[in-house]
Design a protein around this motif. Structure first.
Motif, PDB file in Angstrom:
ATOM      1  N   HIS A 439      12.885 -19.707   6.240  1.00  0.00           N
ATOM      2  CA  HIS A 439      12.371 -19.465   5.042  1.00  0.00           C
ATOM      3  C   HIS A 439      11.613 -18.209   4.655  1.00  0.00           C
ATOM      4  O   HIS A 439      11.845 -17.456   3.734  1.00  0.00           O
ATOM      5  N   VAL A 440      10.677 -17.740   5.826  1.00  0.00           N
ATOM      6  CA  VAL A 440      10.248 -16.416   5.739  1.00  0.00           C
ATOM      7  C   VAL A 440      11.244 -15.226   5.350  1.00  0.00           C
ATOM      8  O   VAL A 440      10.937 -14.514   4.470  1.00  0.00           O
ATOM      9  N   ARG A 441      12.027 -15.014   6.159  1.00  0.00           N
ATOM     10  CA  ARG A 441      13.155 -14.089   6.133  1.00  0.00           C
ATOM     11  C   ARG A 441      13.829 -14.184   4.775  1.00  0.00           C
ATOM     12  O   ARG A 441      14.062 -13.147   3.991  1.00  0.00           O
ATOM     13  N   ALA A 442      13.915 -15.415   4.350  1.00  0.00           N
ATOM     14  CA  ALA A 442      14.836 -15.446   2.923  1.00  0.00           C
ATOM     15  C   ALA A 442      13.728 -15.069   1.849  1.00  0.00           C
ATOM     16  O   ALA A 442      14.199 -14.160   0.970  1.00  0.00           O
ATOM     17  N   GLY A 443      12.479 -15.327   1.886  1.00  0.00           N
ATOM     18  CA  GLY A 443      11.467 -14.593   1.223  1.00  0.00           C
ATOM     19  C   GLY A 443      11.452 -13.344   0.959  1.00  0.00           C
ATOM     20  O   GLY A 443      11.191 -12.582   0.060  1.00  0.00           O
ATOM     21  N   ILE A 444      11.322 -12.614   2.187  1.00  0.00           N
ATOM     22  CA  ILE A 444      11.416 -11.264   2.382  1.00  0.00           C
ATOM     23  C   ILE A 444      12.697 -10.703   1.644  1.00  0.00           C
ATOM     24  O   ILE A 444      12.492  -9.564   1.009  1.00  0.00           O
ATOM     25  N   ARG A 445      13.844 -11.167   1.937  1.00  0.00           N
ATOM     26  CA  ARG A 445      14.906 -10.446   1.385  1.00  0.00           C
ATOM     27  C   ARG A 445      14.852 -10.527  -0.326  1.00  0.00           C
ATOM     28  O   ARG A 445      15.515  -9.567  -0.704  1.00  0.00           O
ATOM     29  N   GLU A 446      14.164 -11.531  -0.677  1.00  0.00           N
ATOM     30  CA  GLU A 446      14.148 -11.628  -2.214  1.00  0.00           C
ATOM     31  C   GLU A 446      13.343 -10.079  -2.789  1.00  0.00           C
ATOM     32  O   GLU A 446      13.070 -10.007  -3.897  1.00  0.00           O
ATOM     33  N   THR A 447      12.536  -9.862  -1.695  1.00  0.00           N
ATOM     34  CA  THR A 447      11.684  -8.684  -2.193  1.00  0.00           C
ATOM     35  C   THR A 447      12.164  -7.327  -2.270  1.00  0.00           C
ATOM     36  O   THR A 447      11.313  -6.199  -2.344  1.00  0.00           O
ATOM     37  N   ARG A 448      13.480  -7.070  -1.822  1.00  0.00           N
ATOM     38  CA  ARG A 448      14.077  -5.876  -1.449  1.00  0.00           C
ATOM     39  C   ARG A 448      14.190  -4.944  -2.864  1.00  0.00           C
ATOM     40  O   ARG A 448      14.408  -5.532  -3.774  1.00  0.00           O
ATOM     41  N   ALA A 449      13.852  -3.776  -2.694  1.00  0.00           N
ATOM     42  CA  ALA A 449      13.672  -2.925  -3.827  1.00  0.00           C
ATOM     43  C   ALA A 449      15.272  -2.397  -4.032  1.00  0.00           C
ATOM     44  O   ALA A 449      16.026  -2.399  -3.334  1.00  0.00           O
ATOM     45  N   ALA A 450      15.504  -2.241  -5.382  1.00  0.00           N
ATOM     46  CA  ALA A 450      16.630  -1.783  -6.076  1.00  0.00           C
ATOM     47  C   ALA A 450      16.442  -0.398  -6.620  1.00  0.00           C
ATOM     48  O   ALA A 450      15.261   0.323  -6.639  1.00  0.00           O
ATOM     49  N   LEU A 451      17.250   0.268  -7.017  1.00  0.00           N
ATOM     50  CA  LEU A 451      17.234   1.512  -7.592  1.00  0.00           C
ATOM     51  C   LEU A 451      16.391   1.567  -8.942  1.00  0.00           C
ATOM     52  O   LEU A 451      16.631   0.947  -9.791  1.00  0.00           O
ATOM     53  N   PRO A 452      15.541   2.589  -8.951  1.00  0.00           N
ATOM     54  CA  PRO A 452      15.171   2.841 -10.170  1.00  0.00           C
ATOM     55  C   PRO A 452      16.201   3.224 -11.351  1.00  0.00           C
ATOM     56  O   PRO A 452      16.990   3.824 -11.094  1.00  0.00           O
ATOM     57  N   ARG A 453      15.638   2.852 -12.638  1.00  0.00           N
ATOM     58  CA  ARG A 453      16.643   3.212 -13.888  1.00  0.00           C
ATOM     59  C   ARG A 453      16.492   4.961 -13.804  1.00  0.00           C
ATOM     60  O   ARG A 453      15.593   5.512 -13.626  1.00  0.00           O
ATOM     61  N   ALA A 454      17.562   5.154 -14.134  1.00  0.00           N
ATOM     62  CA  ALA A 454      17.982   6.677 -14.149  1.00  0.00           C
ATOM     63  C   ALA A 454      16.990   7.150 -15.455  1.00  0.00           C
ATOM     64  O   ALA A 454      17.262   6.601 -16.518  1.00  0.00           O
ATOM     65  N   GLY A 455      16.513   8.320 -15.217  1.00  0.00           N
ATOM     66  CA  GLY A 455      15.656   8.992 -16.379  1.00  0.00           C
ATOM     67  C   GLY A 455      14.316   8.891 -16.343  1.00  0.00           C
ATOM     68  O   GLY A 455      13.940   9.747 -17.149  1.00  0.00           O
ATOM     69  N   ILE A 456      13.700   8.066 -15.661  1.00  0.00           N
ATOM     70  CA  ILE A 456      12.293   7.787 -15.562  1.00  0.00           C
ATOM     71  C   ILE A 456      11.453   8.520 -14.696  1.00  0.00           C
ATOM     72  O   ILE A 456      11.802   8.729 -13.589  1.00  0.00           O
ATOM     73  N   PRO A 457      10.656   9.287 -15.171  1.00  0.00           N
ATOM     74  CA  PRO A 457       9.809  10.333 -14.359  1.00  0.00           C
ATOM     75  C   PRO A 457       9.057   9.727 -13.463  1.00  0.00           C
ATOM     76  O   PRO A 457       8.257   8.506 -13.778  1.00  0.00           O
ATOM     77  N   ILE A 458       9.212   9.635 -12.170  1.00  0.00           N
ATOM     78  CA  ILE A 458       8.362   8.706 -10.874  1.00  0.00           C
ATOM     79  C   ILE A 458       7.742   9.882  -9.963  1.00  0.00           C
ATOM     80  O   ILE A 458       8.469  10.827  -9.743  1.00  0.00           O
ATOM     81  N   THR A 459       6.532   9.645  -9.983  1.00  0.00           N
ATOM     82  CA  THR A 459       5.786  10.373  -8.892  1.00  0.00           C
ATOM     83  C   THR A 459       5.188   9.486  -7.960  1.00  0.00           C
ATOM     84  O   THR A 459       4.490   8.446  -8.210  1.00  0.00           O
ATOM     85  N   ILE A 460       5.552   9.835  -6.722  1.00  0.00           N
ATOM     86  CA  ILE A 460       4.701   9.092  -5.376  1.00  0.00           C
ATOM     87  C   ILE A 460       3.725   9.730  -4.663  1.00  0.00           C
ATOM     88  O   ILE A 460       4.241  10.820  -4.346  1.00  0.00           O
ATOM     89  N   VAL A 461       2.797   9.288  -4.375  1.00  0.00           N
ATOM     90  CA  VAL A 461       1.795  10.031  -3.710  1.00  0.00           C
ATOM     91  C   VAL A 461       1.347   9.143  -2.683  1.00  0.00           C
ATOM     92  O   VAL A 461       0.820   7.855  -2.844  1.00  0.00           O
TER      93      VAL A 461
END
Length: 564
Positions: A439-461
């Motif tokens: 159950h825990v691993r299944a919940g973690i899999r649900e949180t996996r990130a996908a690609l951001p939409r193209a064209g959005i200005p993104i800054t990571i600090v």
């Protein structure tokens, strides 16, 4: 919009305001705001104290830290607040959304900042991040607790927290959190016990908050209506878990989001270990590994090297060899010496255990008092035994709690047996077999990130010394993942920055690290110039800061903020 409960609208002027509830910088740095009747505080008293707590939990407000003089703002901003309990389709629990609309809203450059809370904090949990930058500029700011927050539920008394922050019996008013199963004793809280695994929907929480902000602006300025995504800029910004949430929002379809600024984001990137894996391993090995680096710890901090050796978790004929083995194991996973040294803060405050226990319940959707490792939450007596909460304690939960016990009088009760056994159990929910781990691993899999939409200005600090959400497991693999798919991301790596600006109020921490918030504000400045003035987005930077050391106060020379 059927997703929103009837909004509550309040006015904040004349000795009150949106950004500091009338406290100003001195009041935010001062004593806890008092309640006239501690058992029955008014909604306005609760709001003031919640804002005070949210500021104190994120920012270094000490004079030596430079907040309000070198960077940041606590300006008086009059205006209105629109609050609601919003619900995503399919969710069993709502998330709080509060939109602050300043009287000086810039109707010529319509702007909404959407700010999901840092960590598991309540709805004001990003006020020092987004409100401090956006409100004085004339932007509306929409906050969401993203399905976590400080809406505790007392299972013994059958009472929870209403929209205005007051304690109410279940069934007497809509509550911000009411567990499906109210049996048993102690305290339930939304992040762990909602049954929704809210992290999987962080991005959707952010978008829904933006939708409510448009509705609030329509009501606030009917002559300027309608406010829509095609005529109002939306910038999503936050830090930590909130930073992860704004990156998840960038995945969603549609032209609703104009830019993202993510500080120290907890993002579950493909091909990187999730935070639960990192945290449960660190909880076991880091207290021993820090001995190899000569980092002092409290005597009660974490399992000892000898205990780990007895269970086969490390090898070595003496503690020095065992410490080296634990250190080598963490280094092999990707930990740097800088992140390990800063991670000693999490060891000293036992954060790894509380984070892992809470997230296990959230991912596994375990009901209150049904944690597979035996953790429970309750108020306790002087001997540490669980007892019923008092009216005074319950009344302060919404304002004072940080979203994950211990805190605000609610403690995490350890299971019976040795402390090492409970940590091994938490680790086993990632590494072992069985229904609970599945159950825990299944919940973690649900949180996996996908690609951001193209064209959005993104800054990571992100701070290079982050010891709670290290860059090696979060920002670095996410940036690599996104860039391989052709996404354009600005990435600032800030030297000598760890995870908790609030800890800089402790003199030894303040002397050795710099705050991250100035760089988040600078990234917002650059993003604003890009959106409204056509300036180019900033370039990548590895920022060589200088720690304050014995200097009296932080200066611009310590920070070395990039000019572009």
């Amino acid at each position: 919009m059927d997703a929103f409960a009837t909004p509550r609208v309040t006015v904040h002027r004349d000795g009150d305001d949106l950004l500091t509830a009338g406290l100003g910088l001195a009041g935010l740095h001062g004593a806890t705001p008092a309640f006239a009747d501690p058992a029955q505080p008014t909604p306005s008293e609760l709001r003031r104290r919640a804002i005070w707590s949210s500021w104190r939990g994120i920012a270094d407000l000490t004079p030596a830290g430079g907040y309000g003089t070198l960077y940041g703002s606590t300006a008086t901003v009059p205006g209105r607040e629109f609050s609601t309990l919003a619900r995503l389709p399919g969710a069993s629990q709502p998330h709080r959304v509060t939109v602050q609309v300043p009287d000086g809203f810039d109707t010529q450059r319509r702007c909404i900042l959407v700010a999901p809370s840092s960590g598991s904090r309540g709805v004001y949990g990003a006020i020092s991040v987004a409100g401090a930058w956006g409100l004085p500029r004339g932007c509306a700011v929409a906050y969401t607790d993203k399905g976590a927050g400080s809406d505790y539920f007392d299972l013994d008394a059958g009472q929870g927290i209403a929209l205005d922050g007051t304690v109410q019996p279940a069934g007497s008013a809509p509550l911000a959190f009411e567990p499906a199963q109210r049996t048993g004793s102690g305290i339930a809280f939304k992040h762990a016990h909602s049954g929704d695994n809210p992290e999987k929907d962080w991005g959707r929480h952010v978008k829904q908050a933006a939708e409510f902000a448009l509705q609030a602006l329509d009501e606030a300025f009917p002559q300027q209506a309608p406010f829509r995504f095609d005529n109002t800029r939306v910038i999503a910004v936050s830090i930590s878990n909130g930073g992860g949430a704004v990156l998840r929002a960038a995945e969603l379809d549609g032209d609703w989001l104009d830019a993202v600024v993510a500080g120290e984001p907890n993002i579950n990137a493909p091909d990187a270990p999730p935070l639960y894996d990192v945290a449960t391993e660190a909880a076991l090995l880091m207290p021993c590994a820090l001995g190899h680096l000569g980092v002092p710890l409290p005597p009660t901090a974490g399992p000892k090297c000898g205990e780990l050796a007895e269970t086969g978790l490390v090898t070595g004929g003496n503690d020095a060899e065992r410490a080296r083995d634990a250190y080598d194991r963490l280094r092999a996973r990707g930990w740097t010496d800088e992140a390990l040294r800063a991670g000693s803060l999490s060891v000293a405050f036992d954060l790894w255990r509380s984070v892992a226990a809470t997230y296990a319940s959230a991912y596994g959707r375990f009901e209150p008092n049904a944690h597979p490792c035996g953790f429970r939450f309750a108020t306790v007596d002087a001997a540490g035994a669980p007892r019923a909460a008092t009216d005074v304690e319950r009344a302060a939960w919404w304002a004072d709690a940080a979203g994950i016990p211990p805190g605000a009088g609610v403690m995490m009760l350890p299971p019976s047996g040795a402390p090492l056994d409970s940590l091994r159990c938490l680790r086993g929910l990632w590494t072992d077999t069985g229904a609970a781990a599945d159950h825990v691993r299944a919940g973690i899999r649900e949180t996996r990130a996908a690609l951001p939409r193209a064209g959005i200005p993104i800054t990571i600090v992100h701070g290079t010394d982050d010891g709670l959400i290290p860059v090696a497991f979060t920002s670095a693999p996410y940036v690599d993942f996104a860039r391989k798919a052709g996404r354009e991301i600005t990435y600032w790596r800030v030297g000598h920055a760890q995870h908790f600006d609030a800890f800089l109020q402790l003199p030894p921490v303040g002397a050795g690290y710099v705050p991250l918030l100035p760089y988040v504000y600078a990234a917002l400045d650059r993003t604003w110039a890009h959106l409204y003035e056509g300036a180019p987005m900033p370039v990548d930077a590895t920022i060589a800061t200088r720690t304050r050391g014995s200097d009296a106060t932080l200066t611009a020379e310590h920070l070395a903020i990039p000019v572009r």
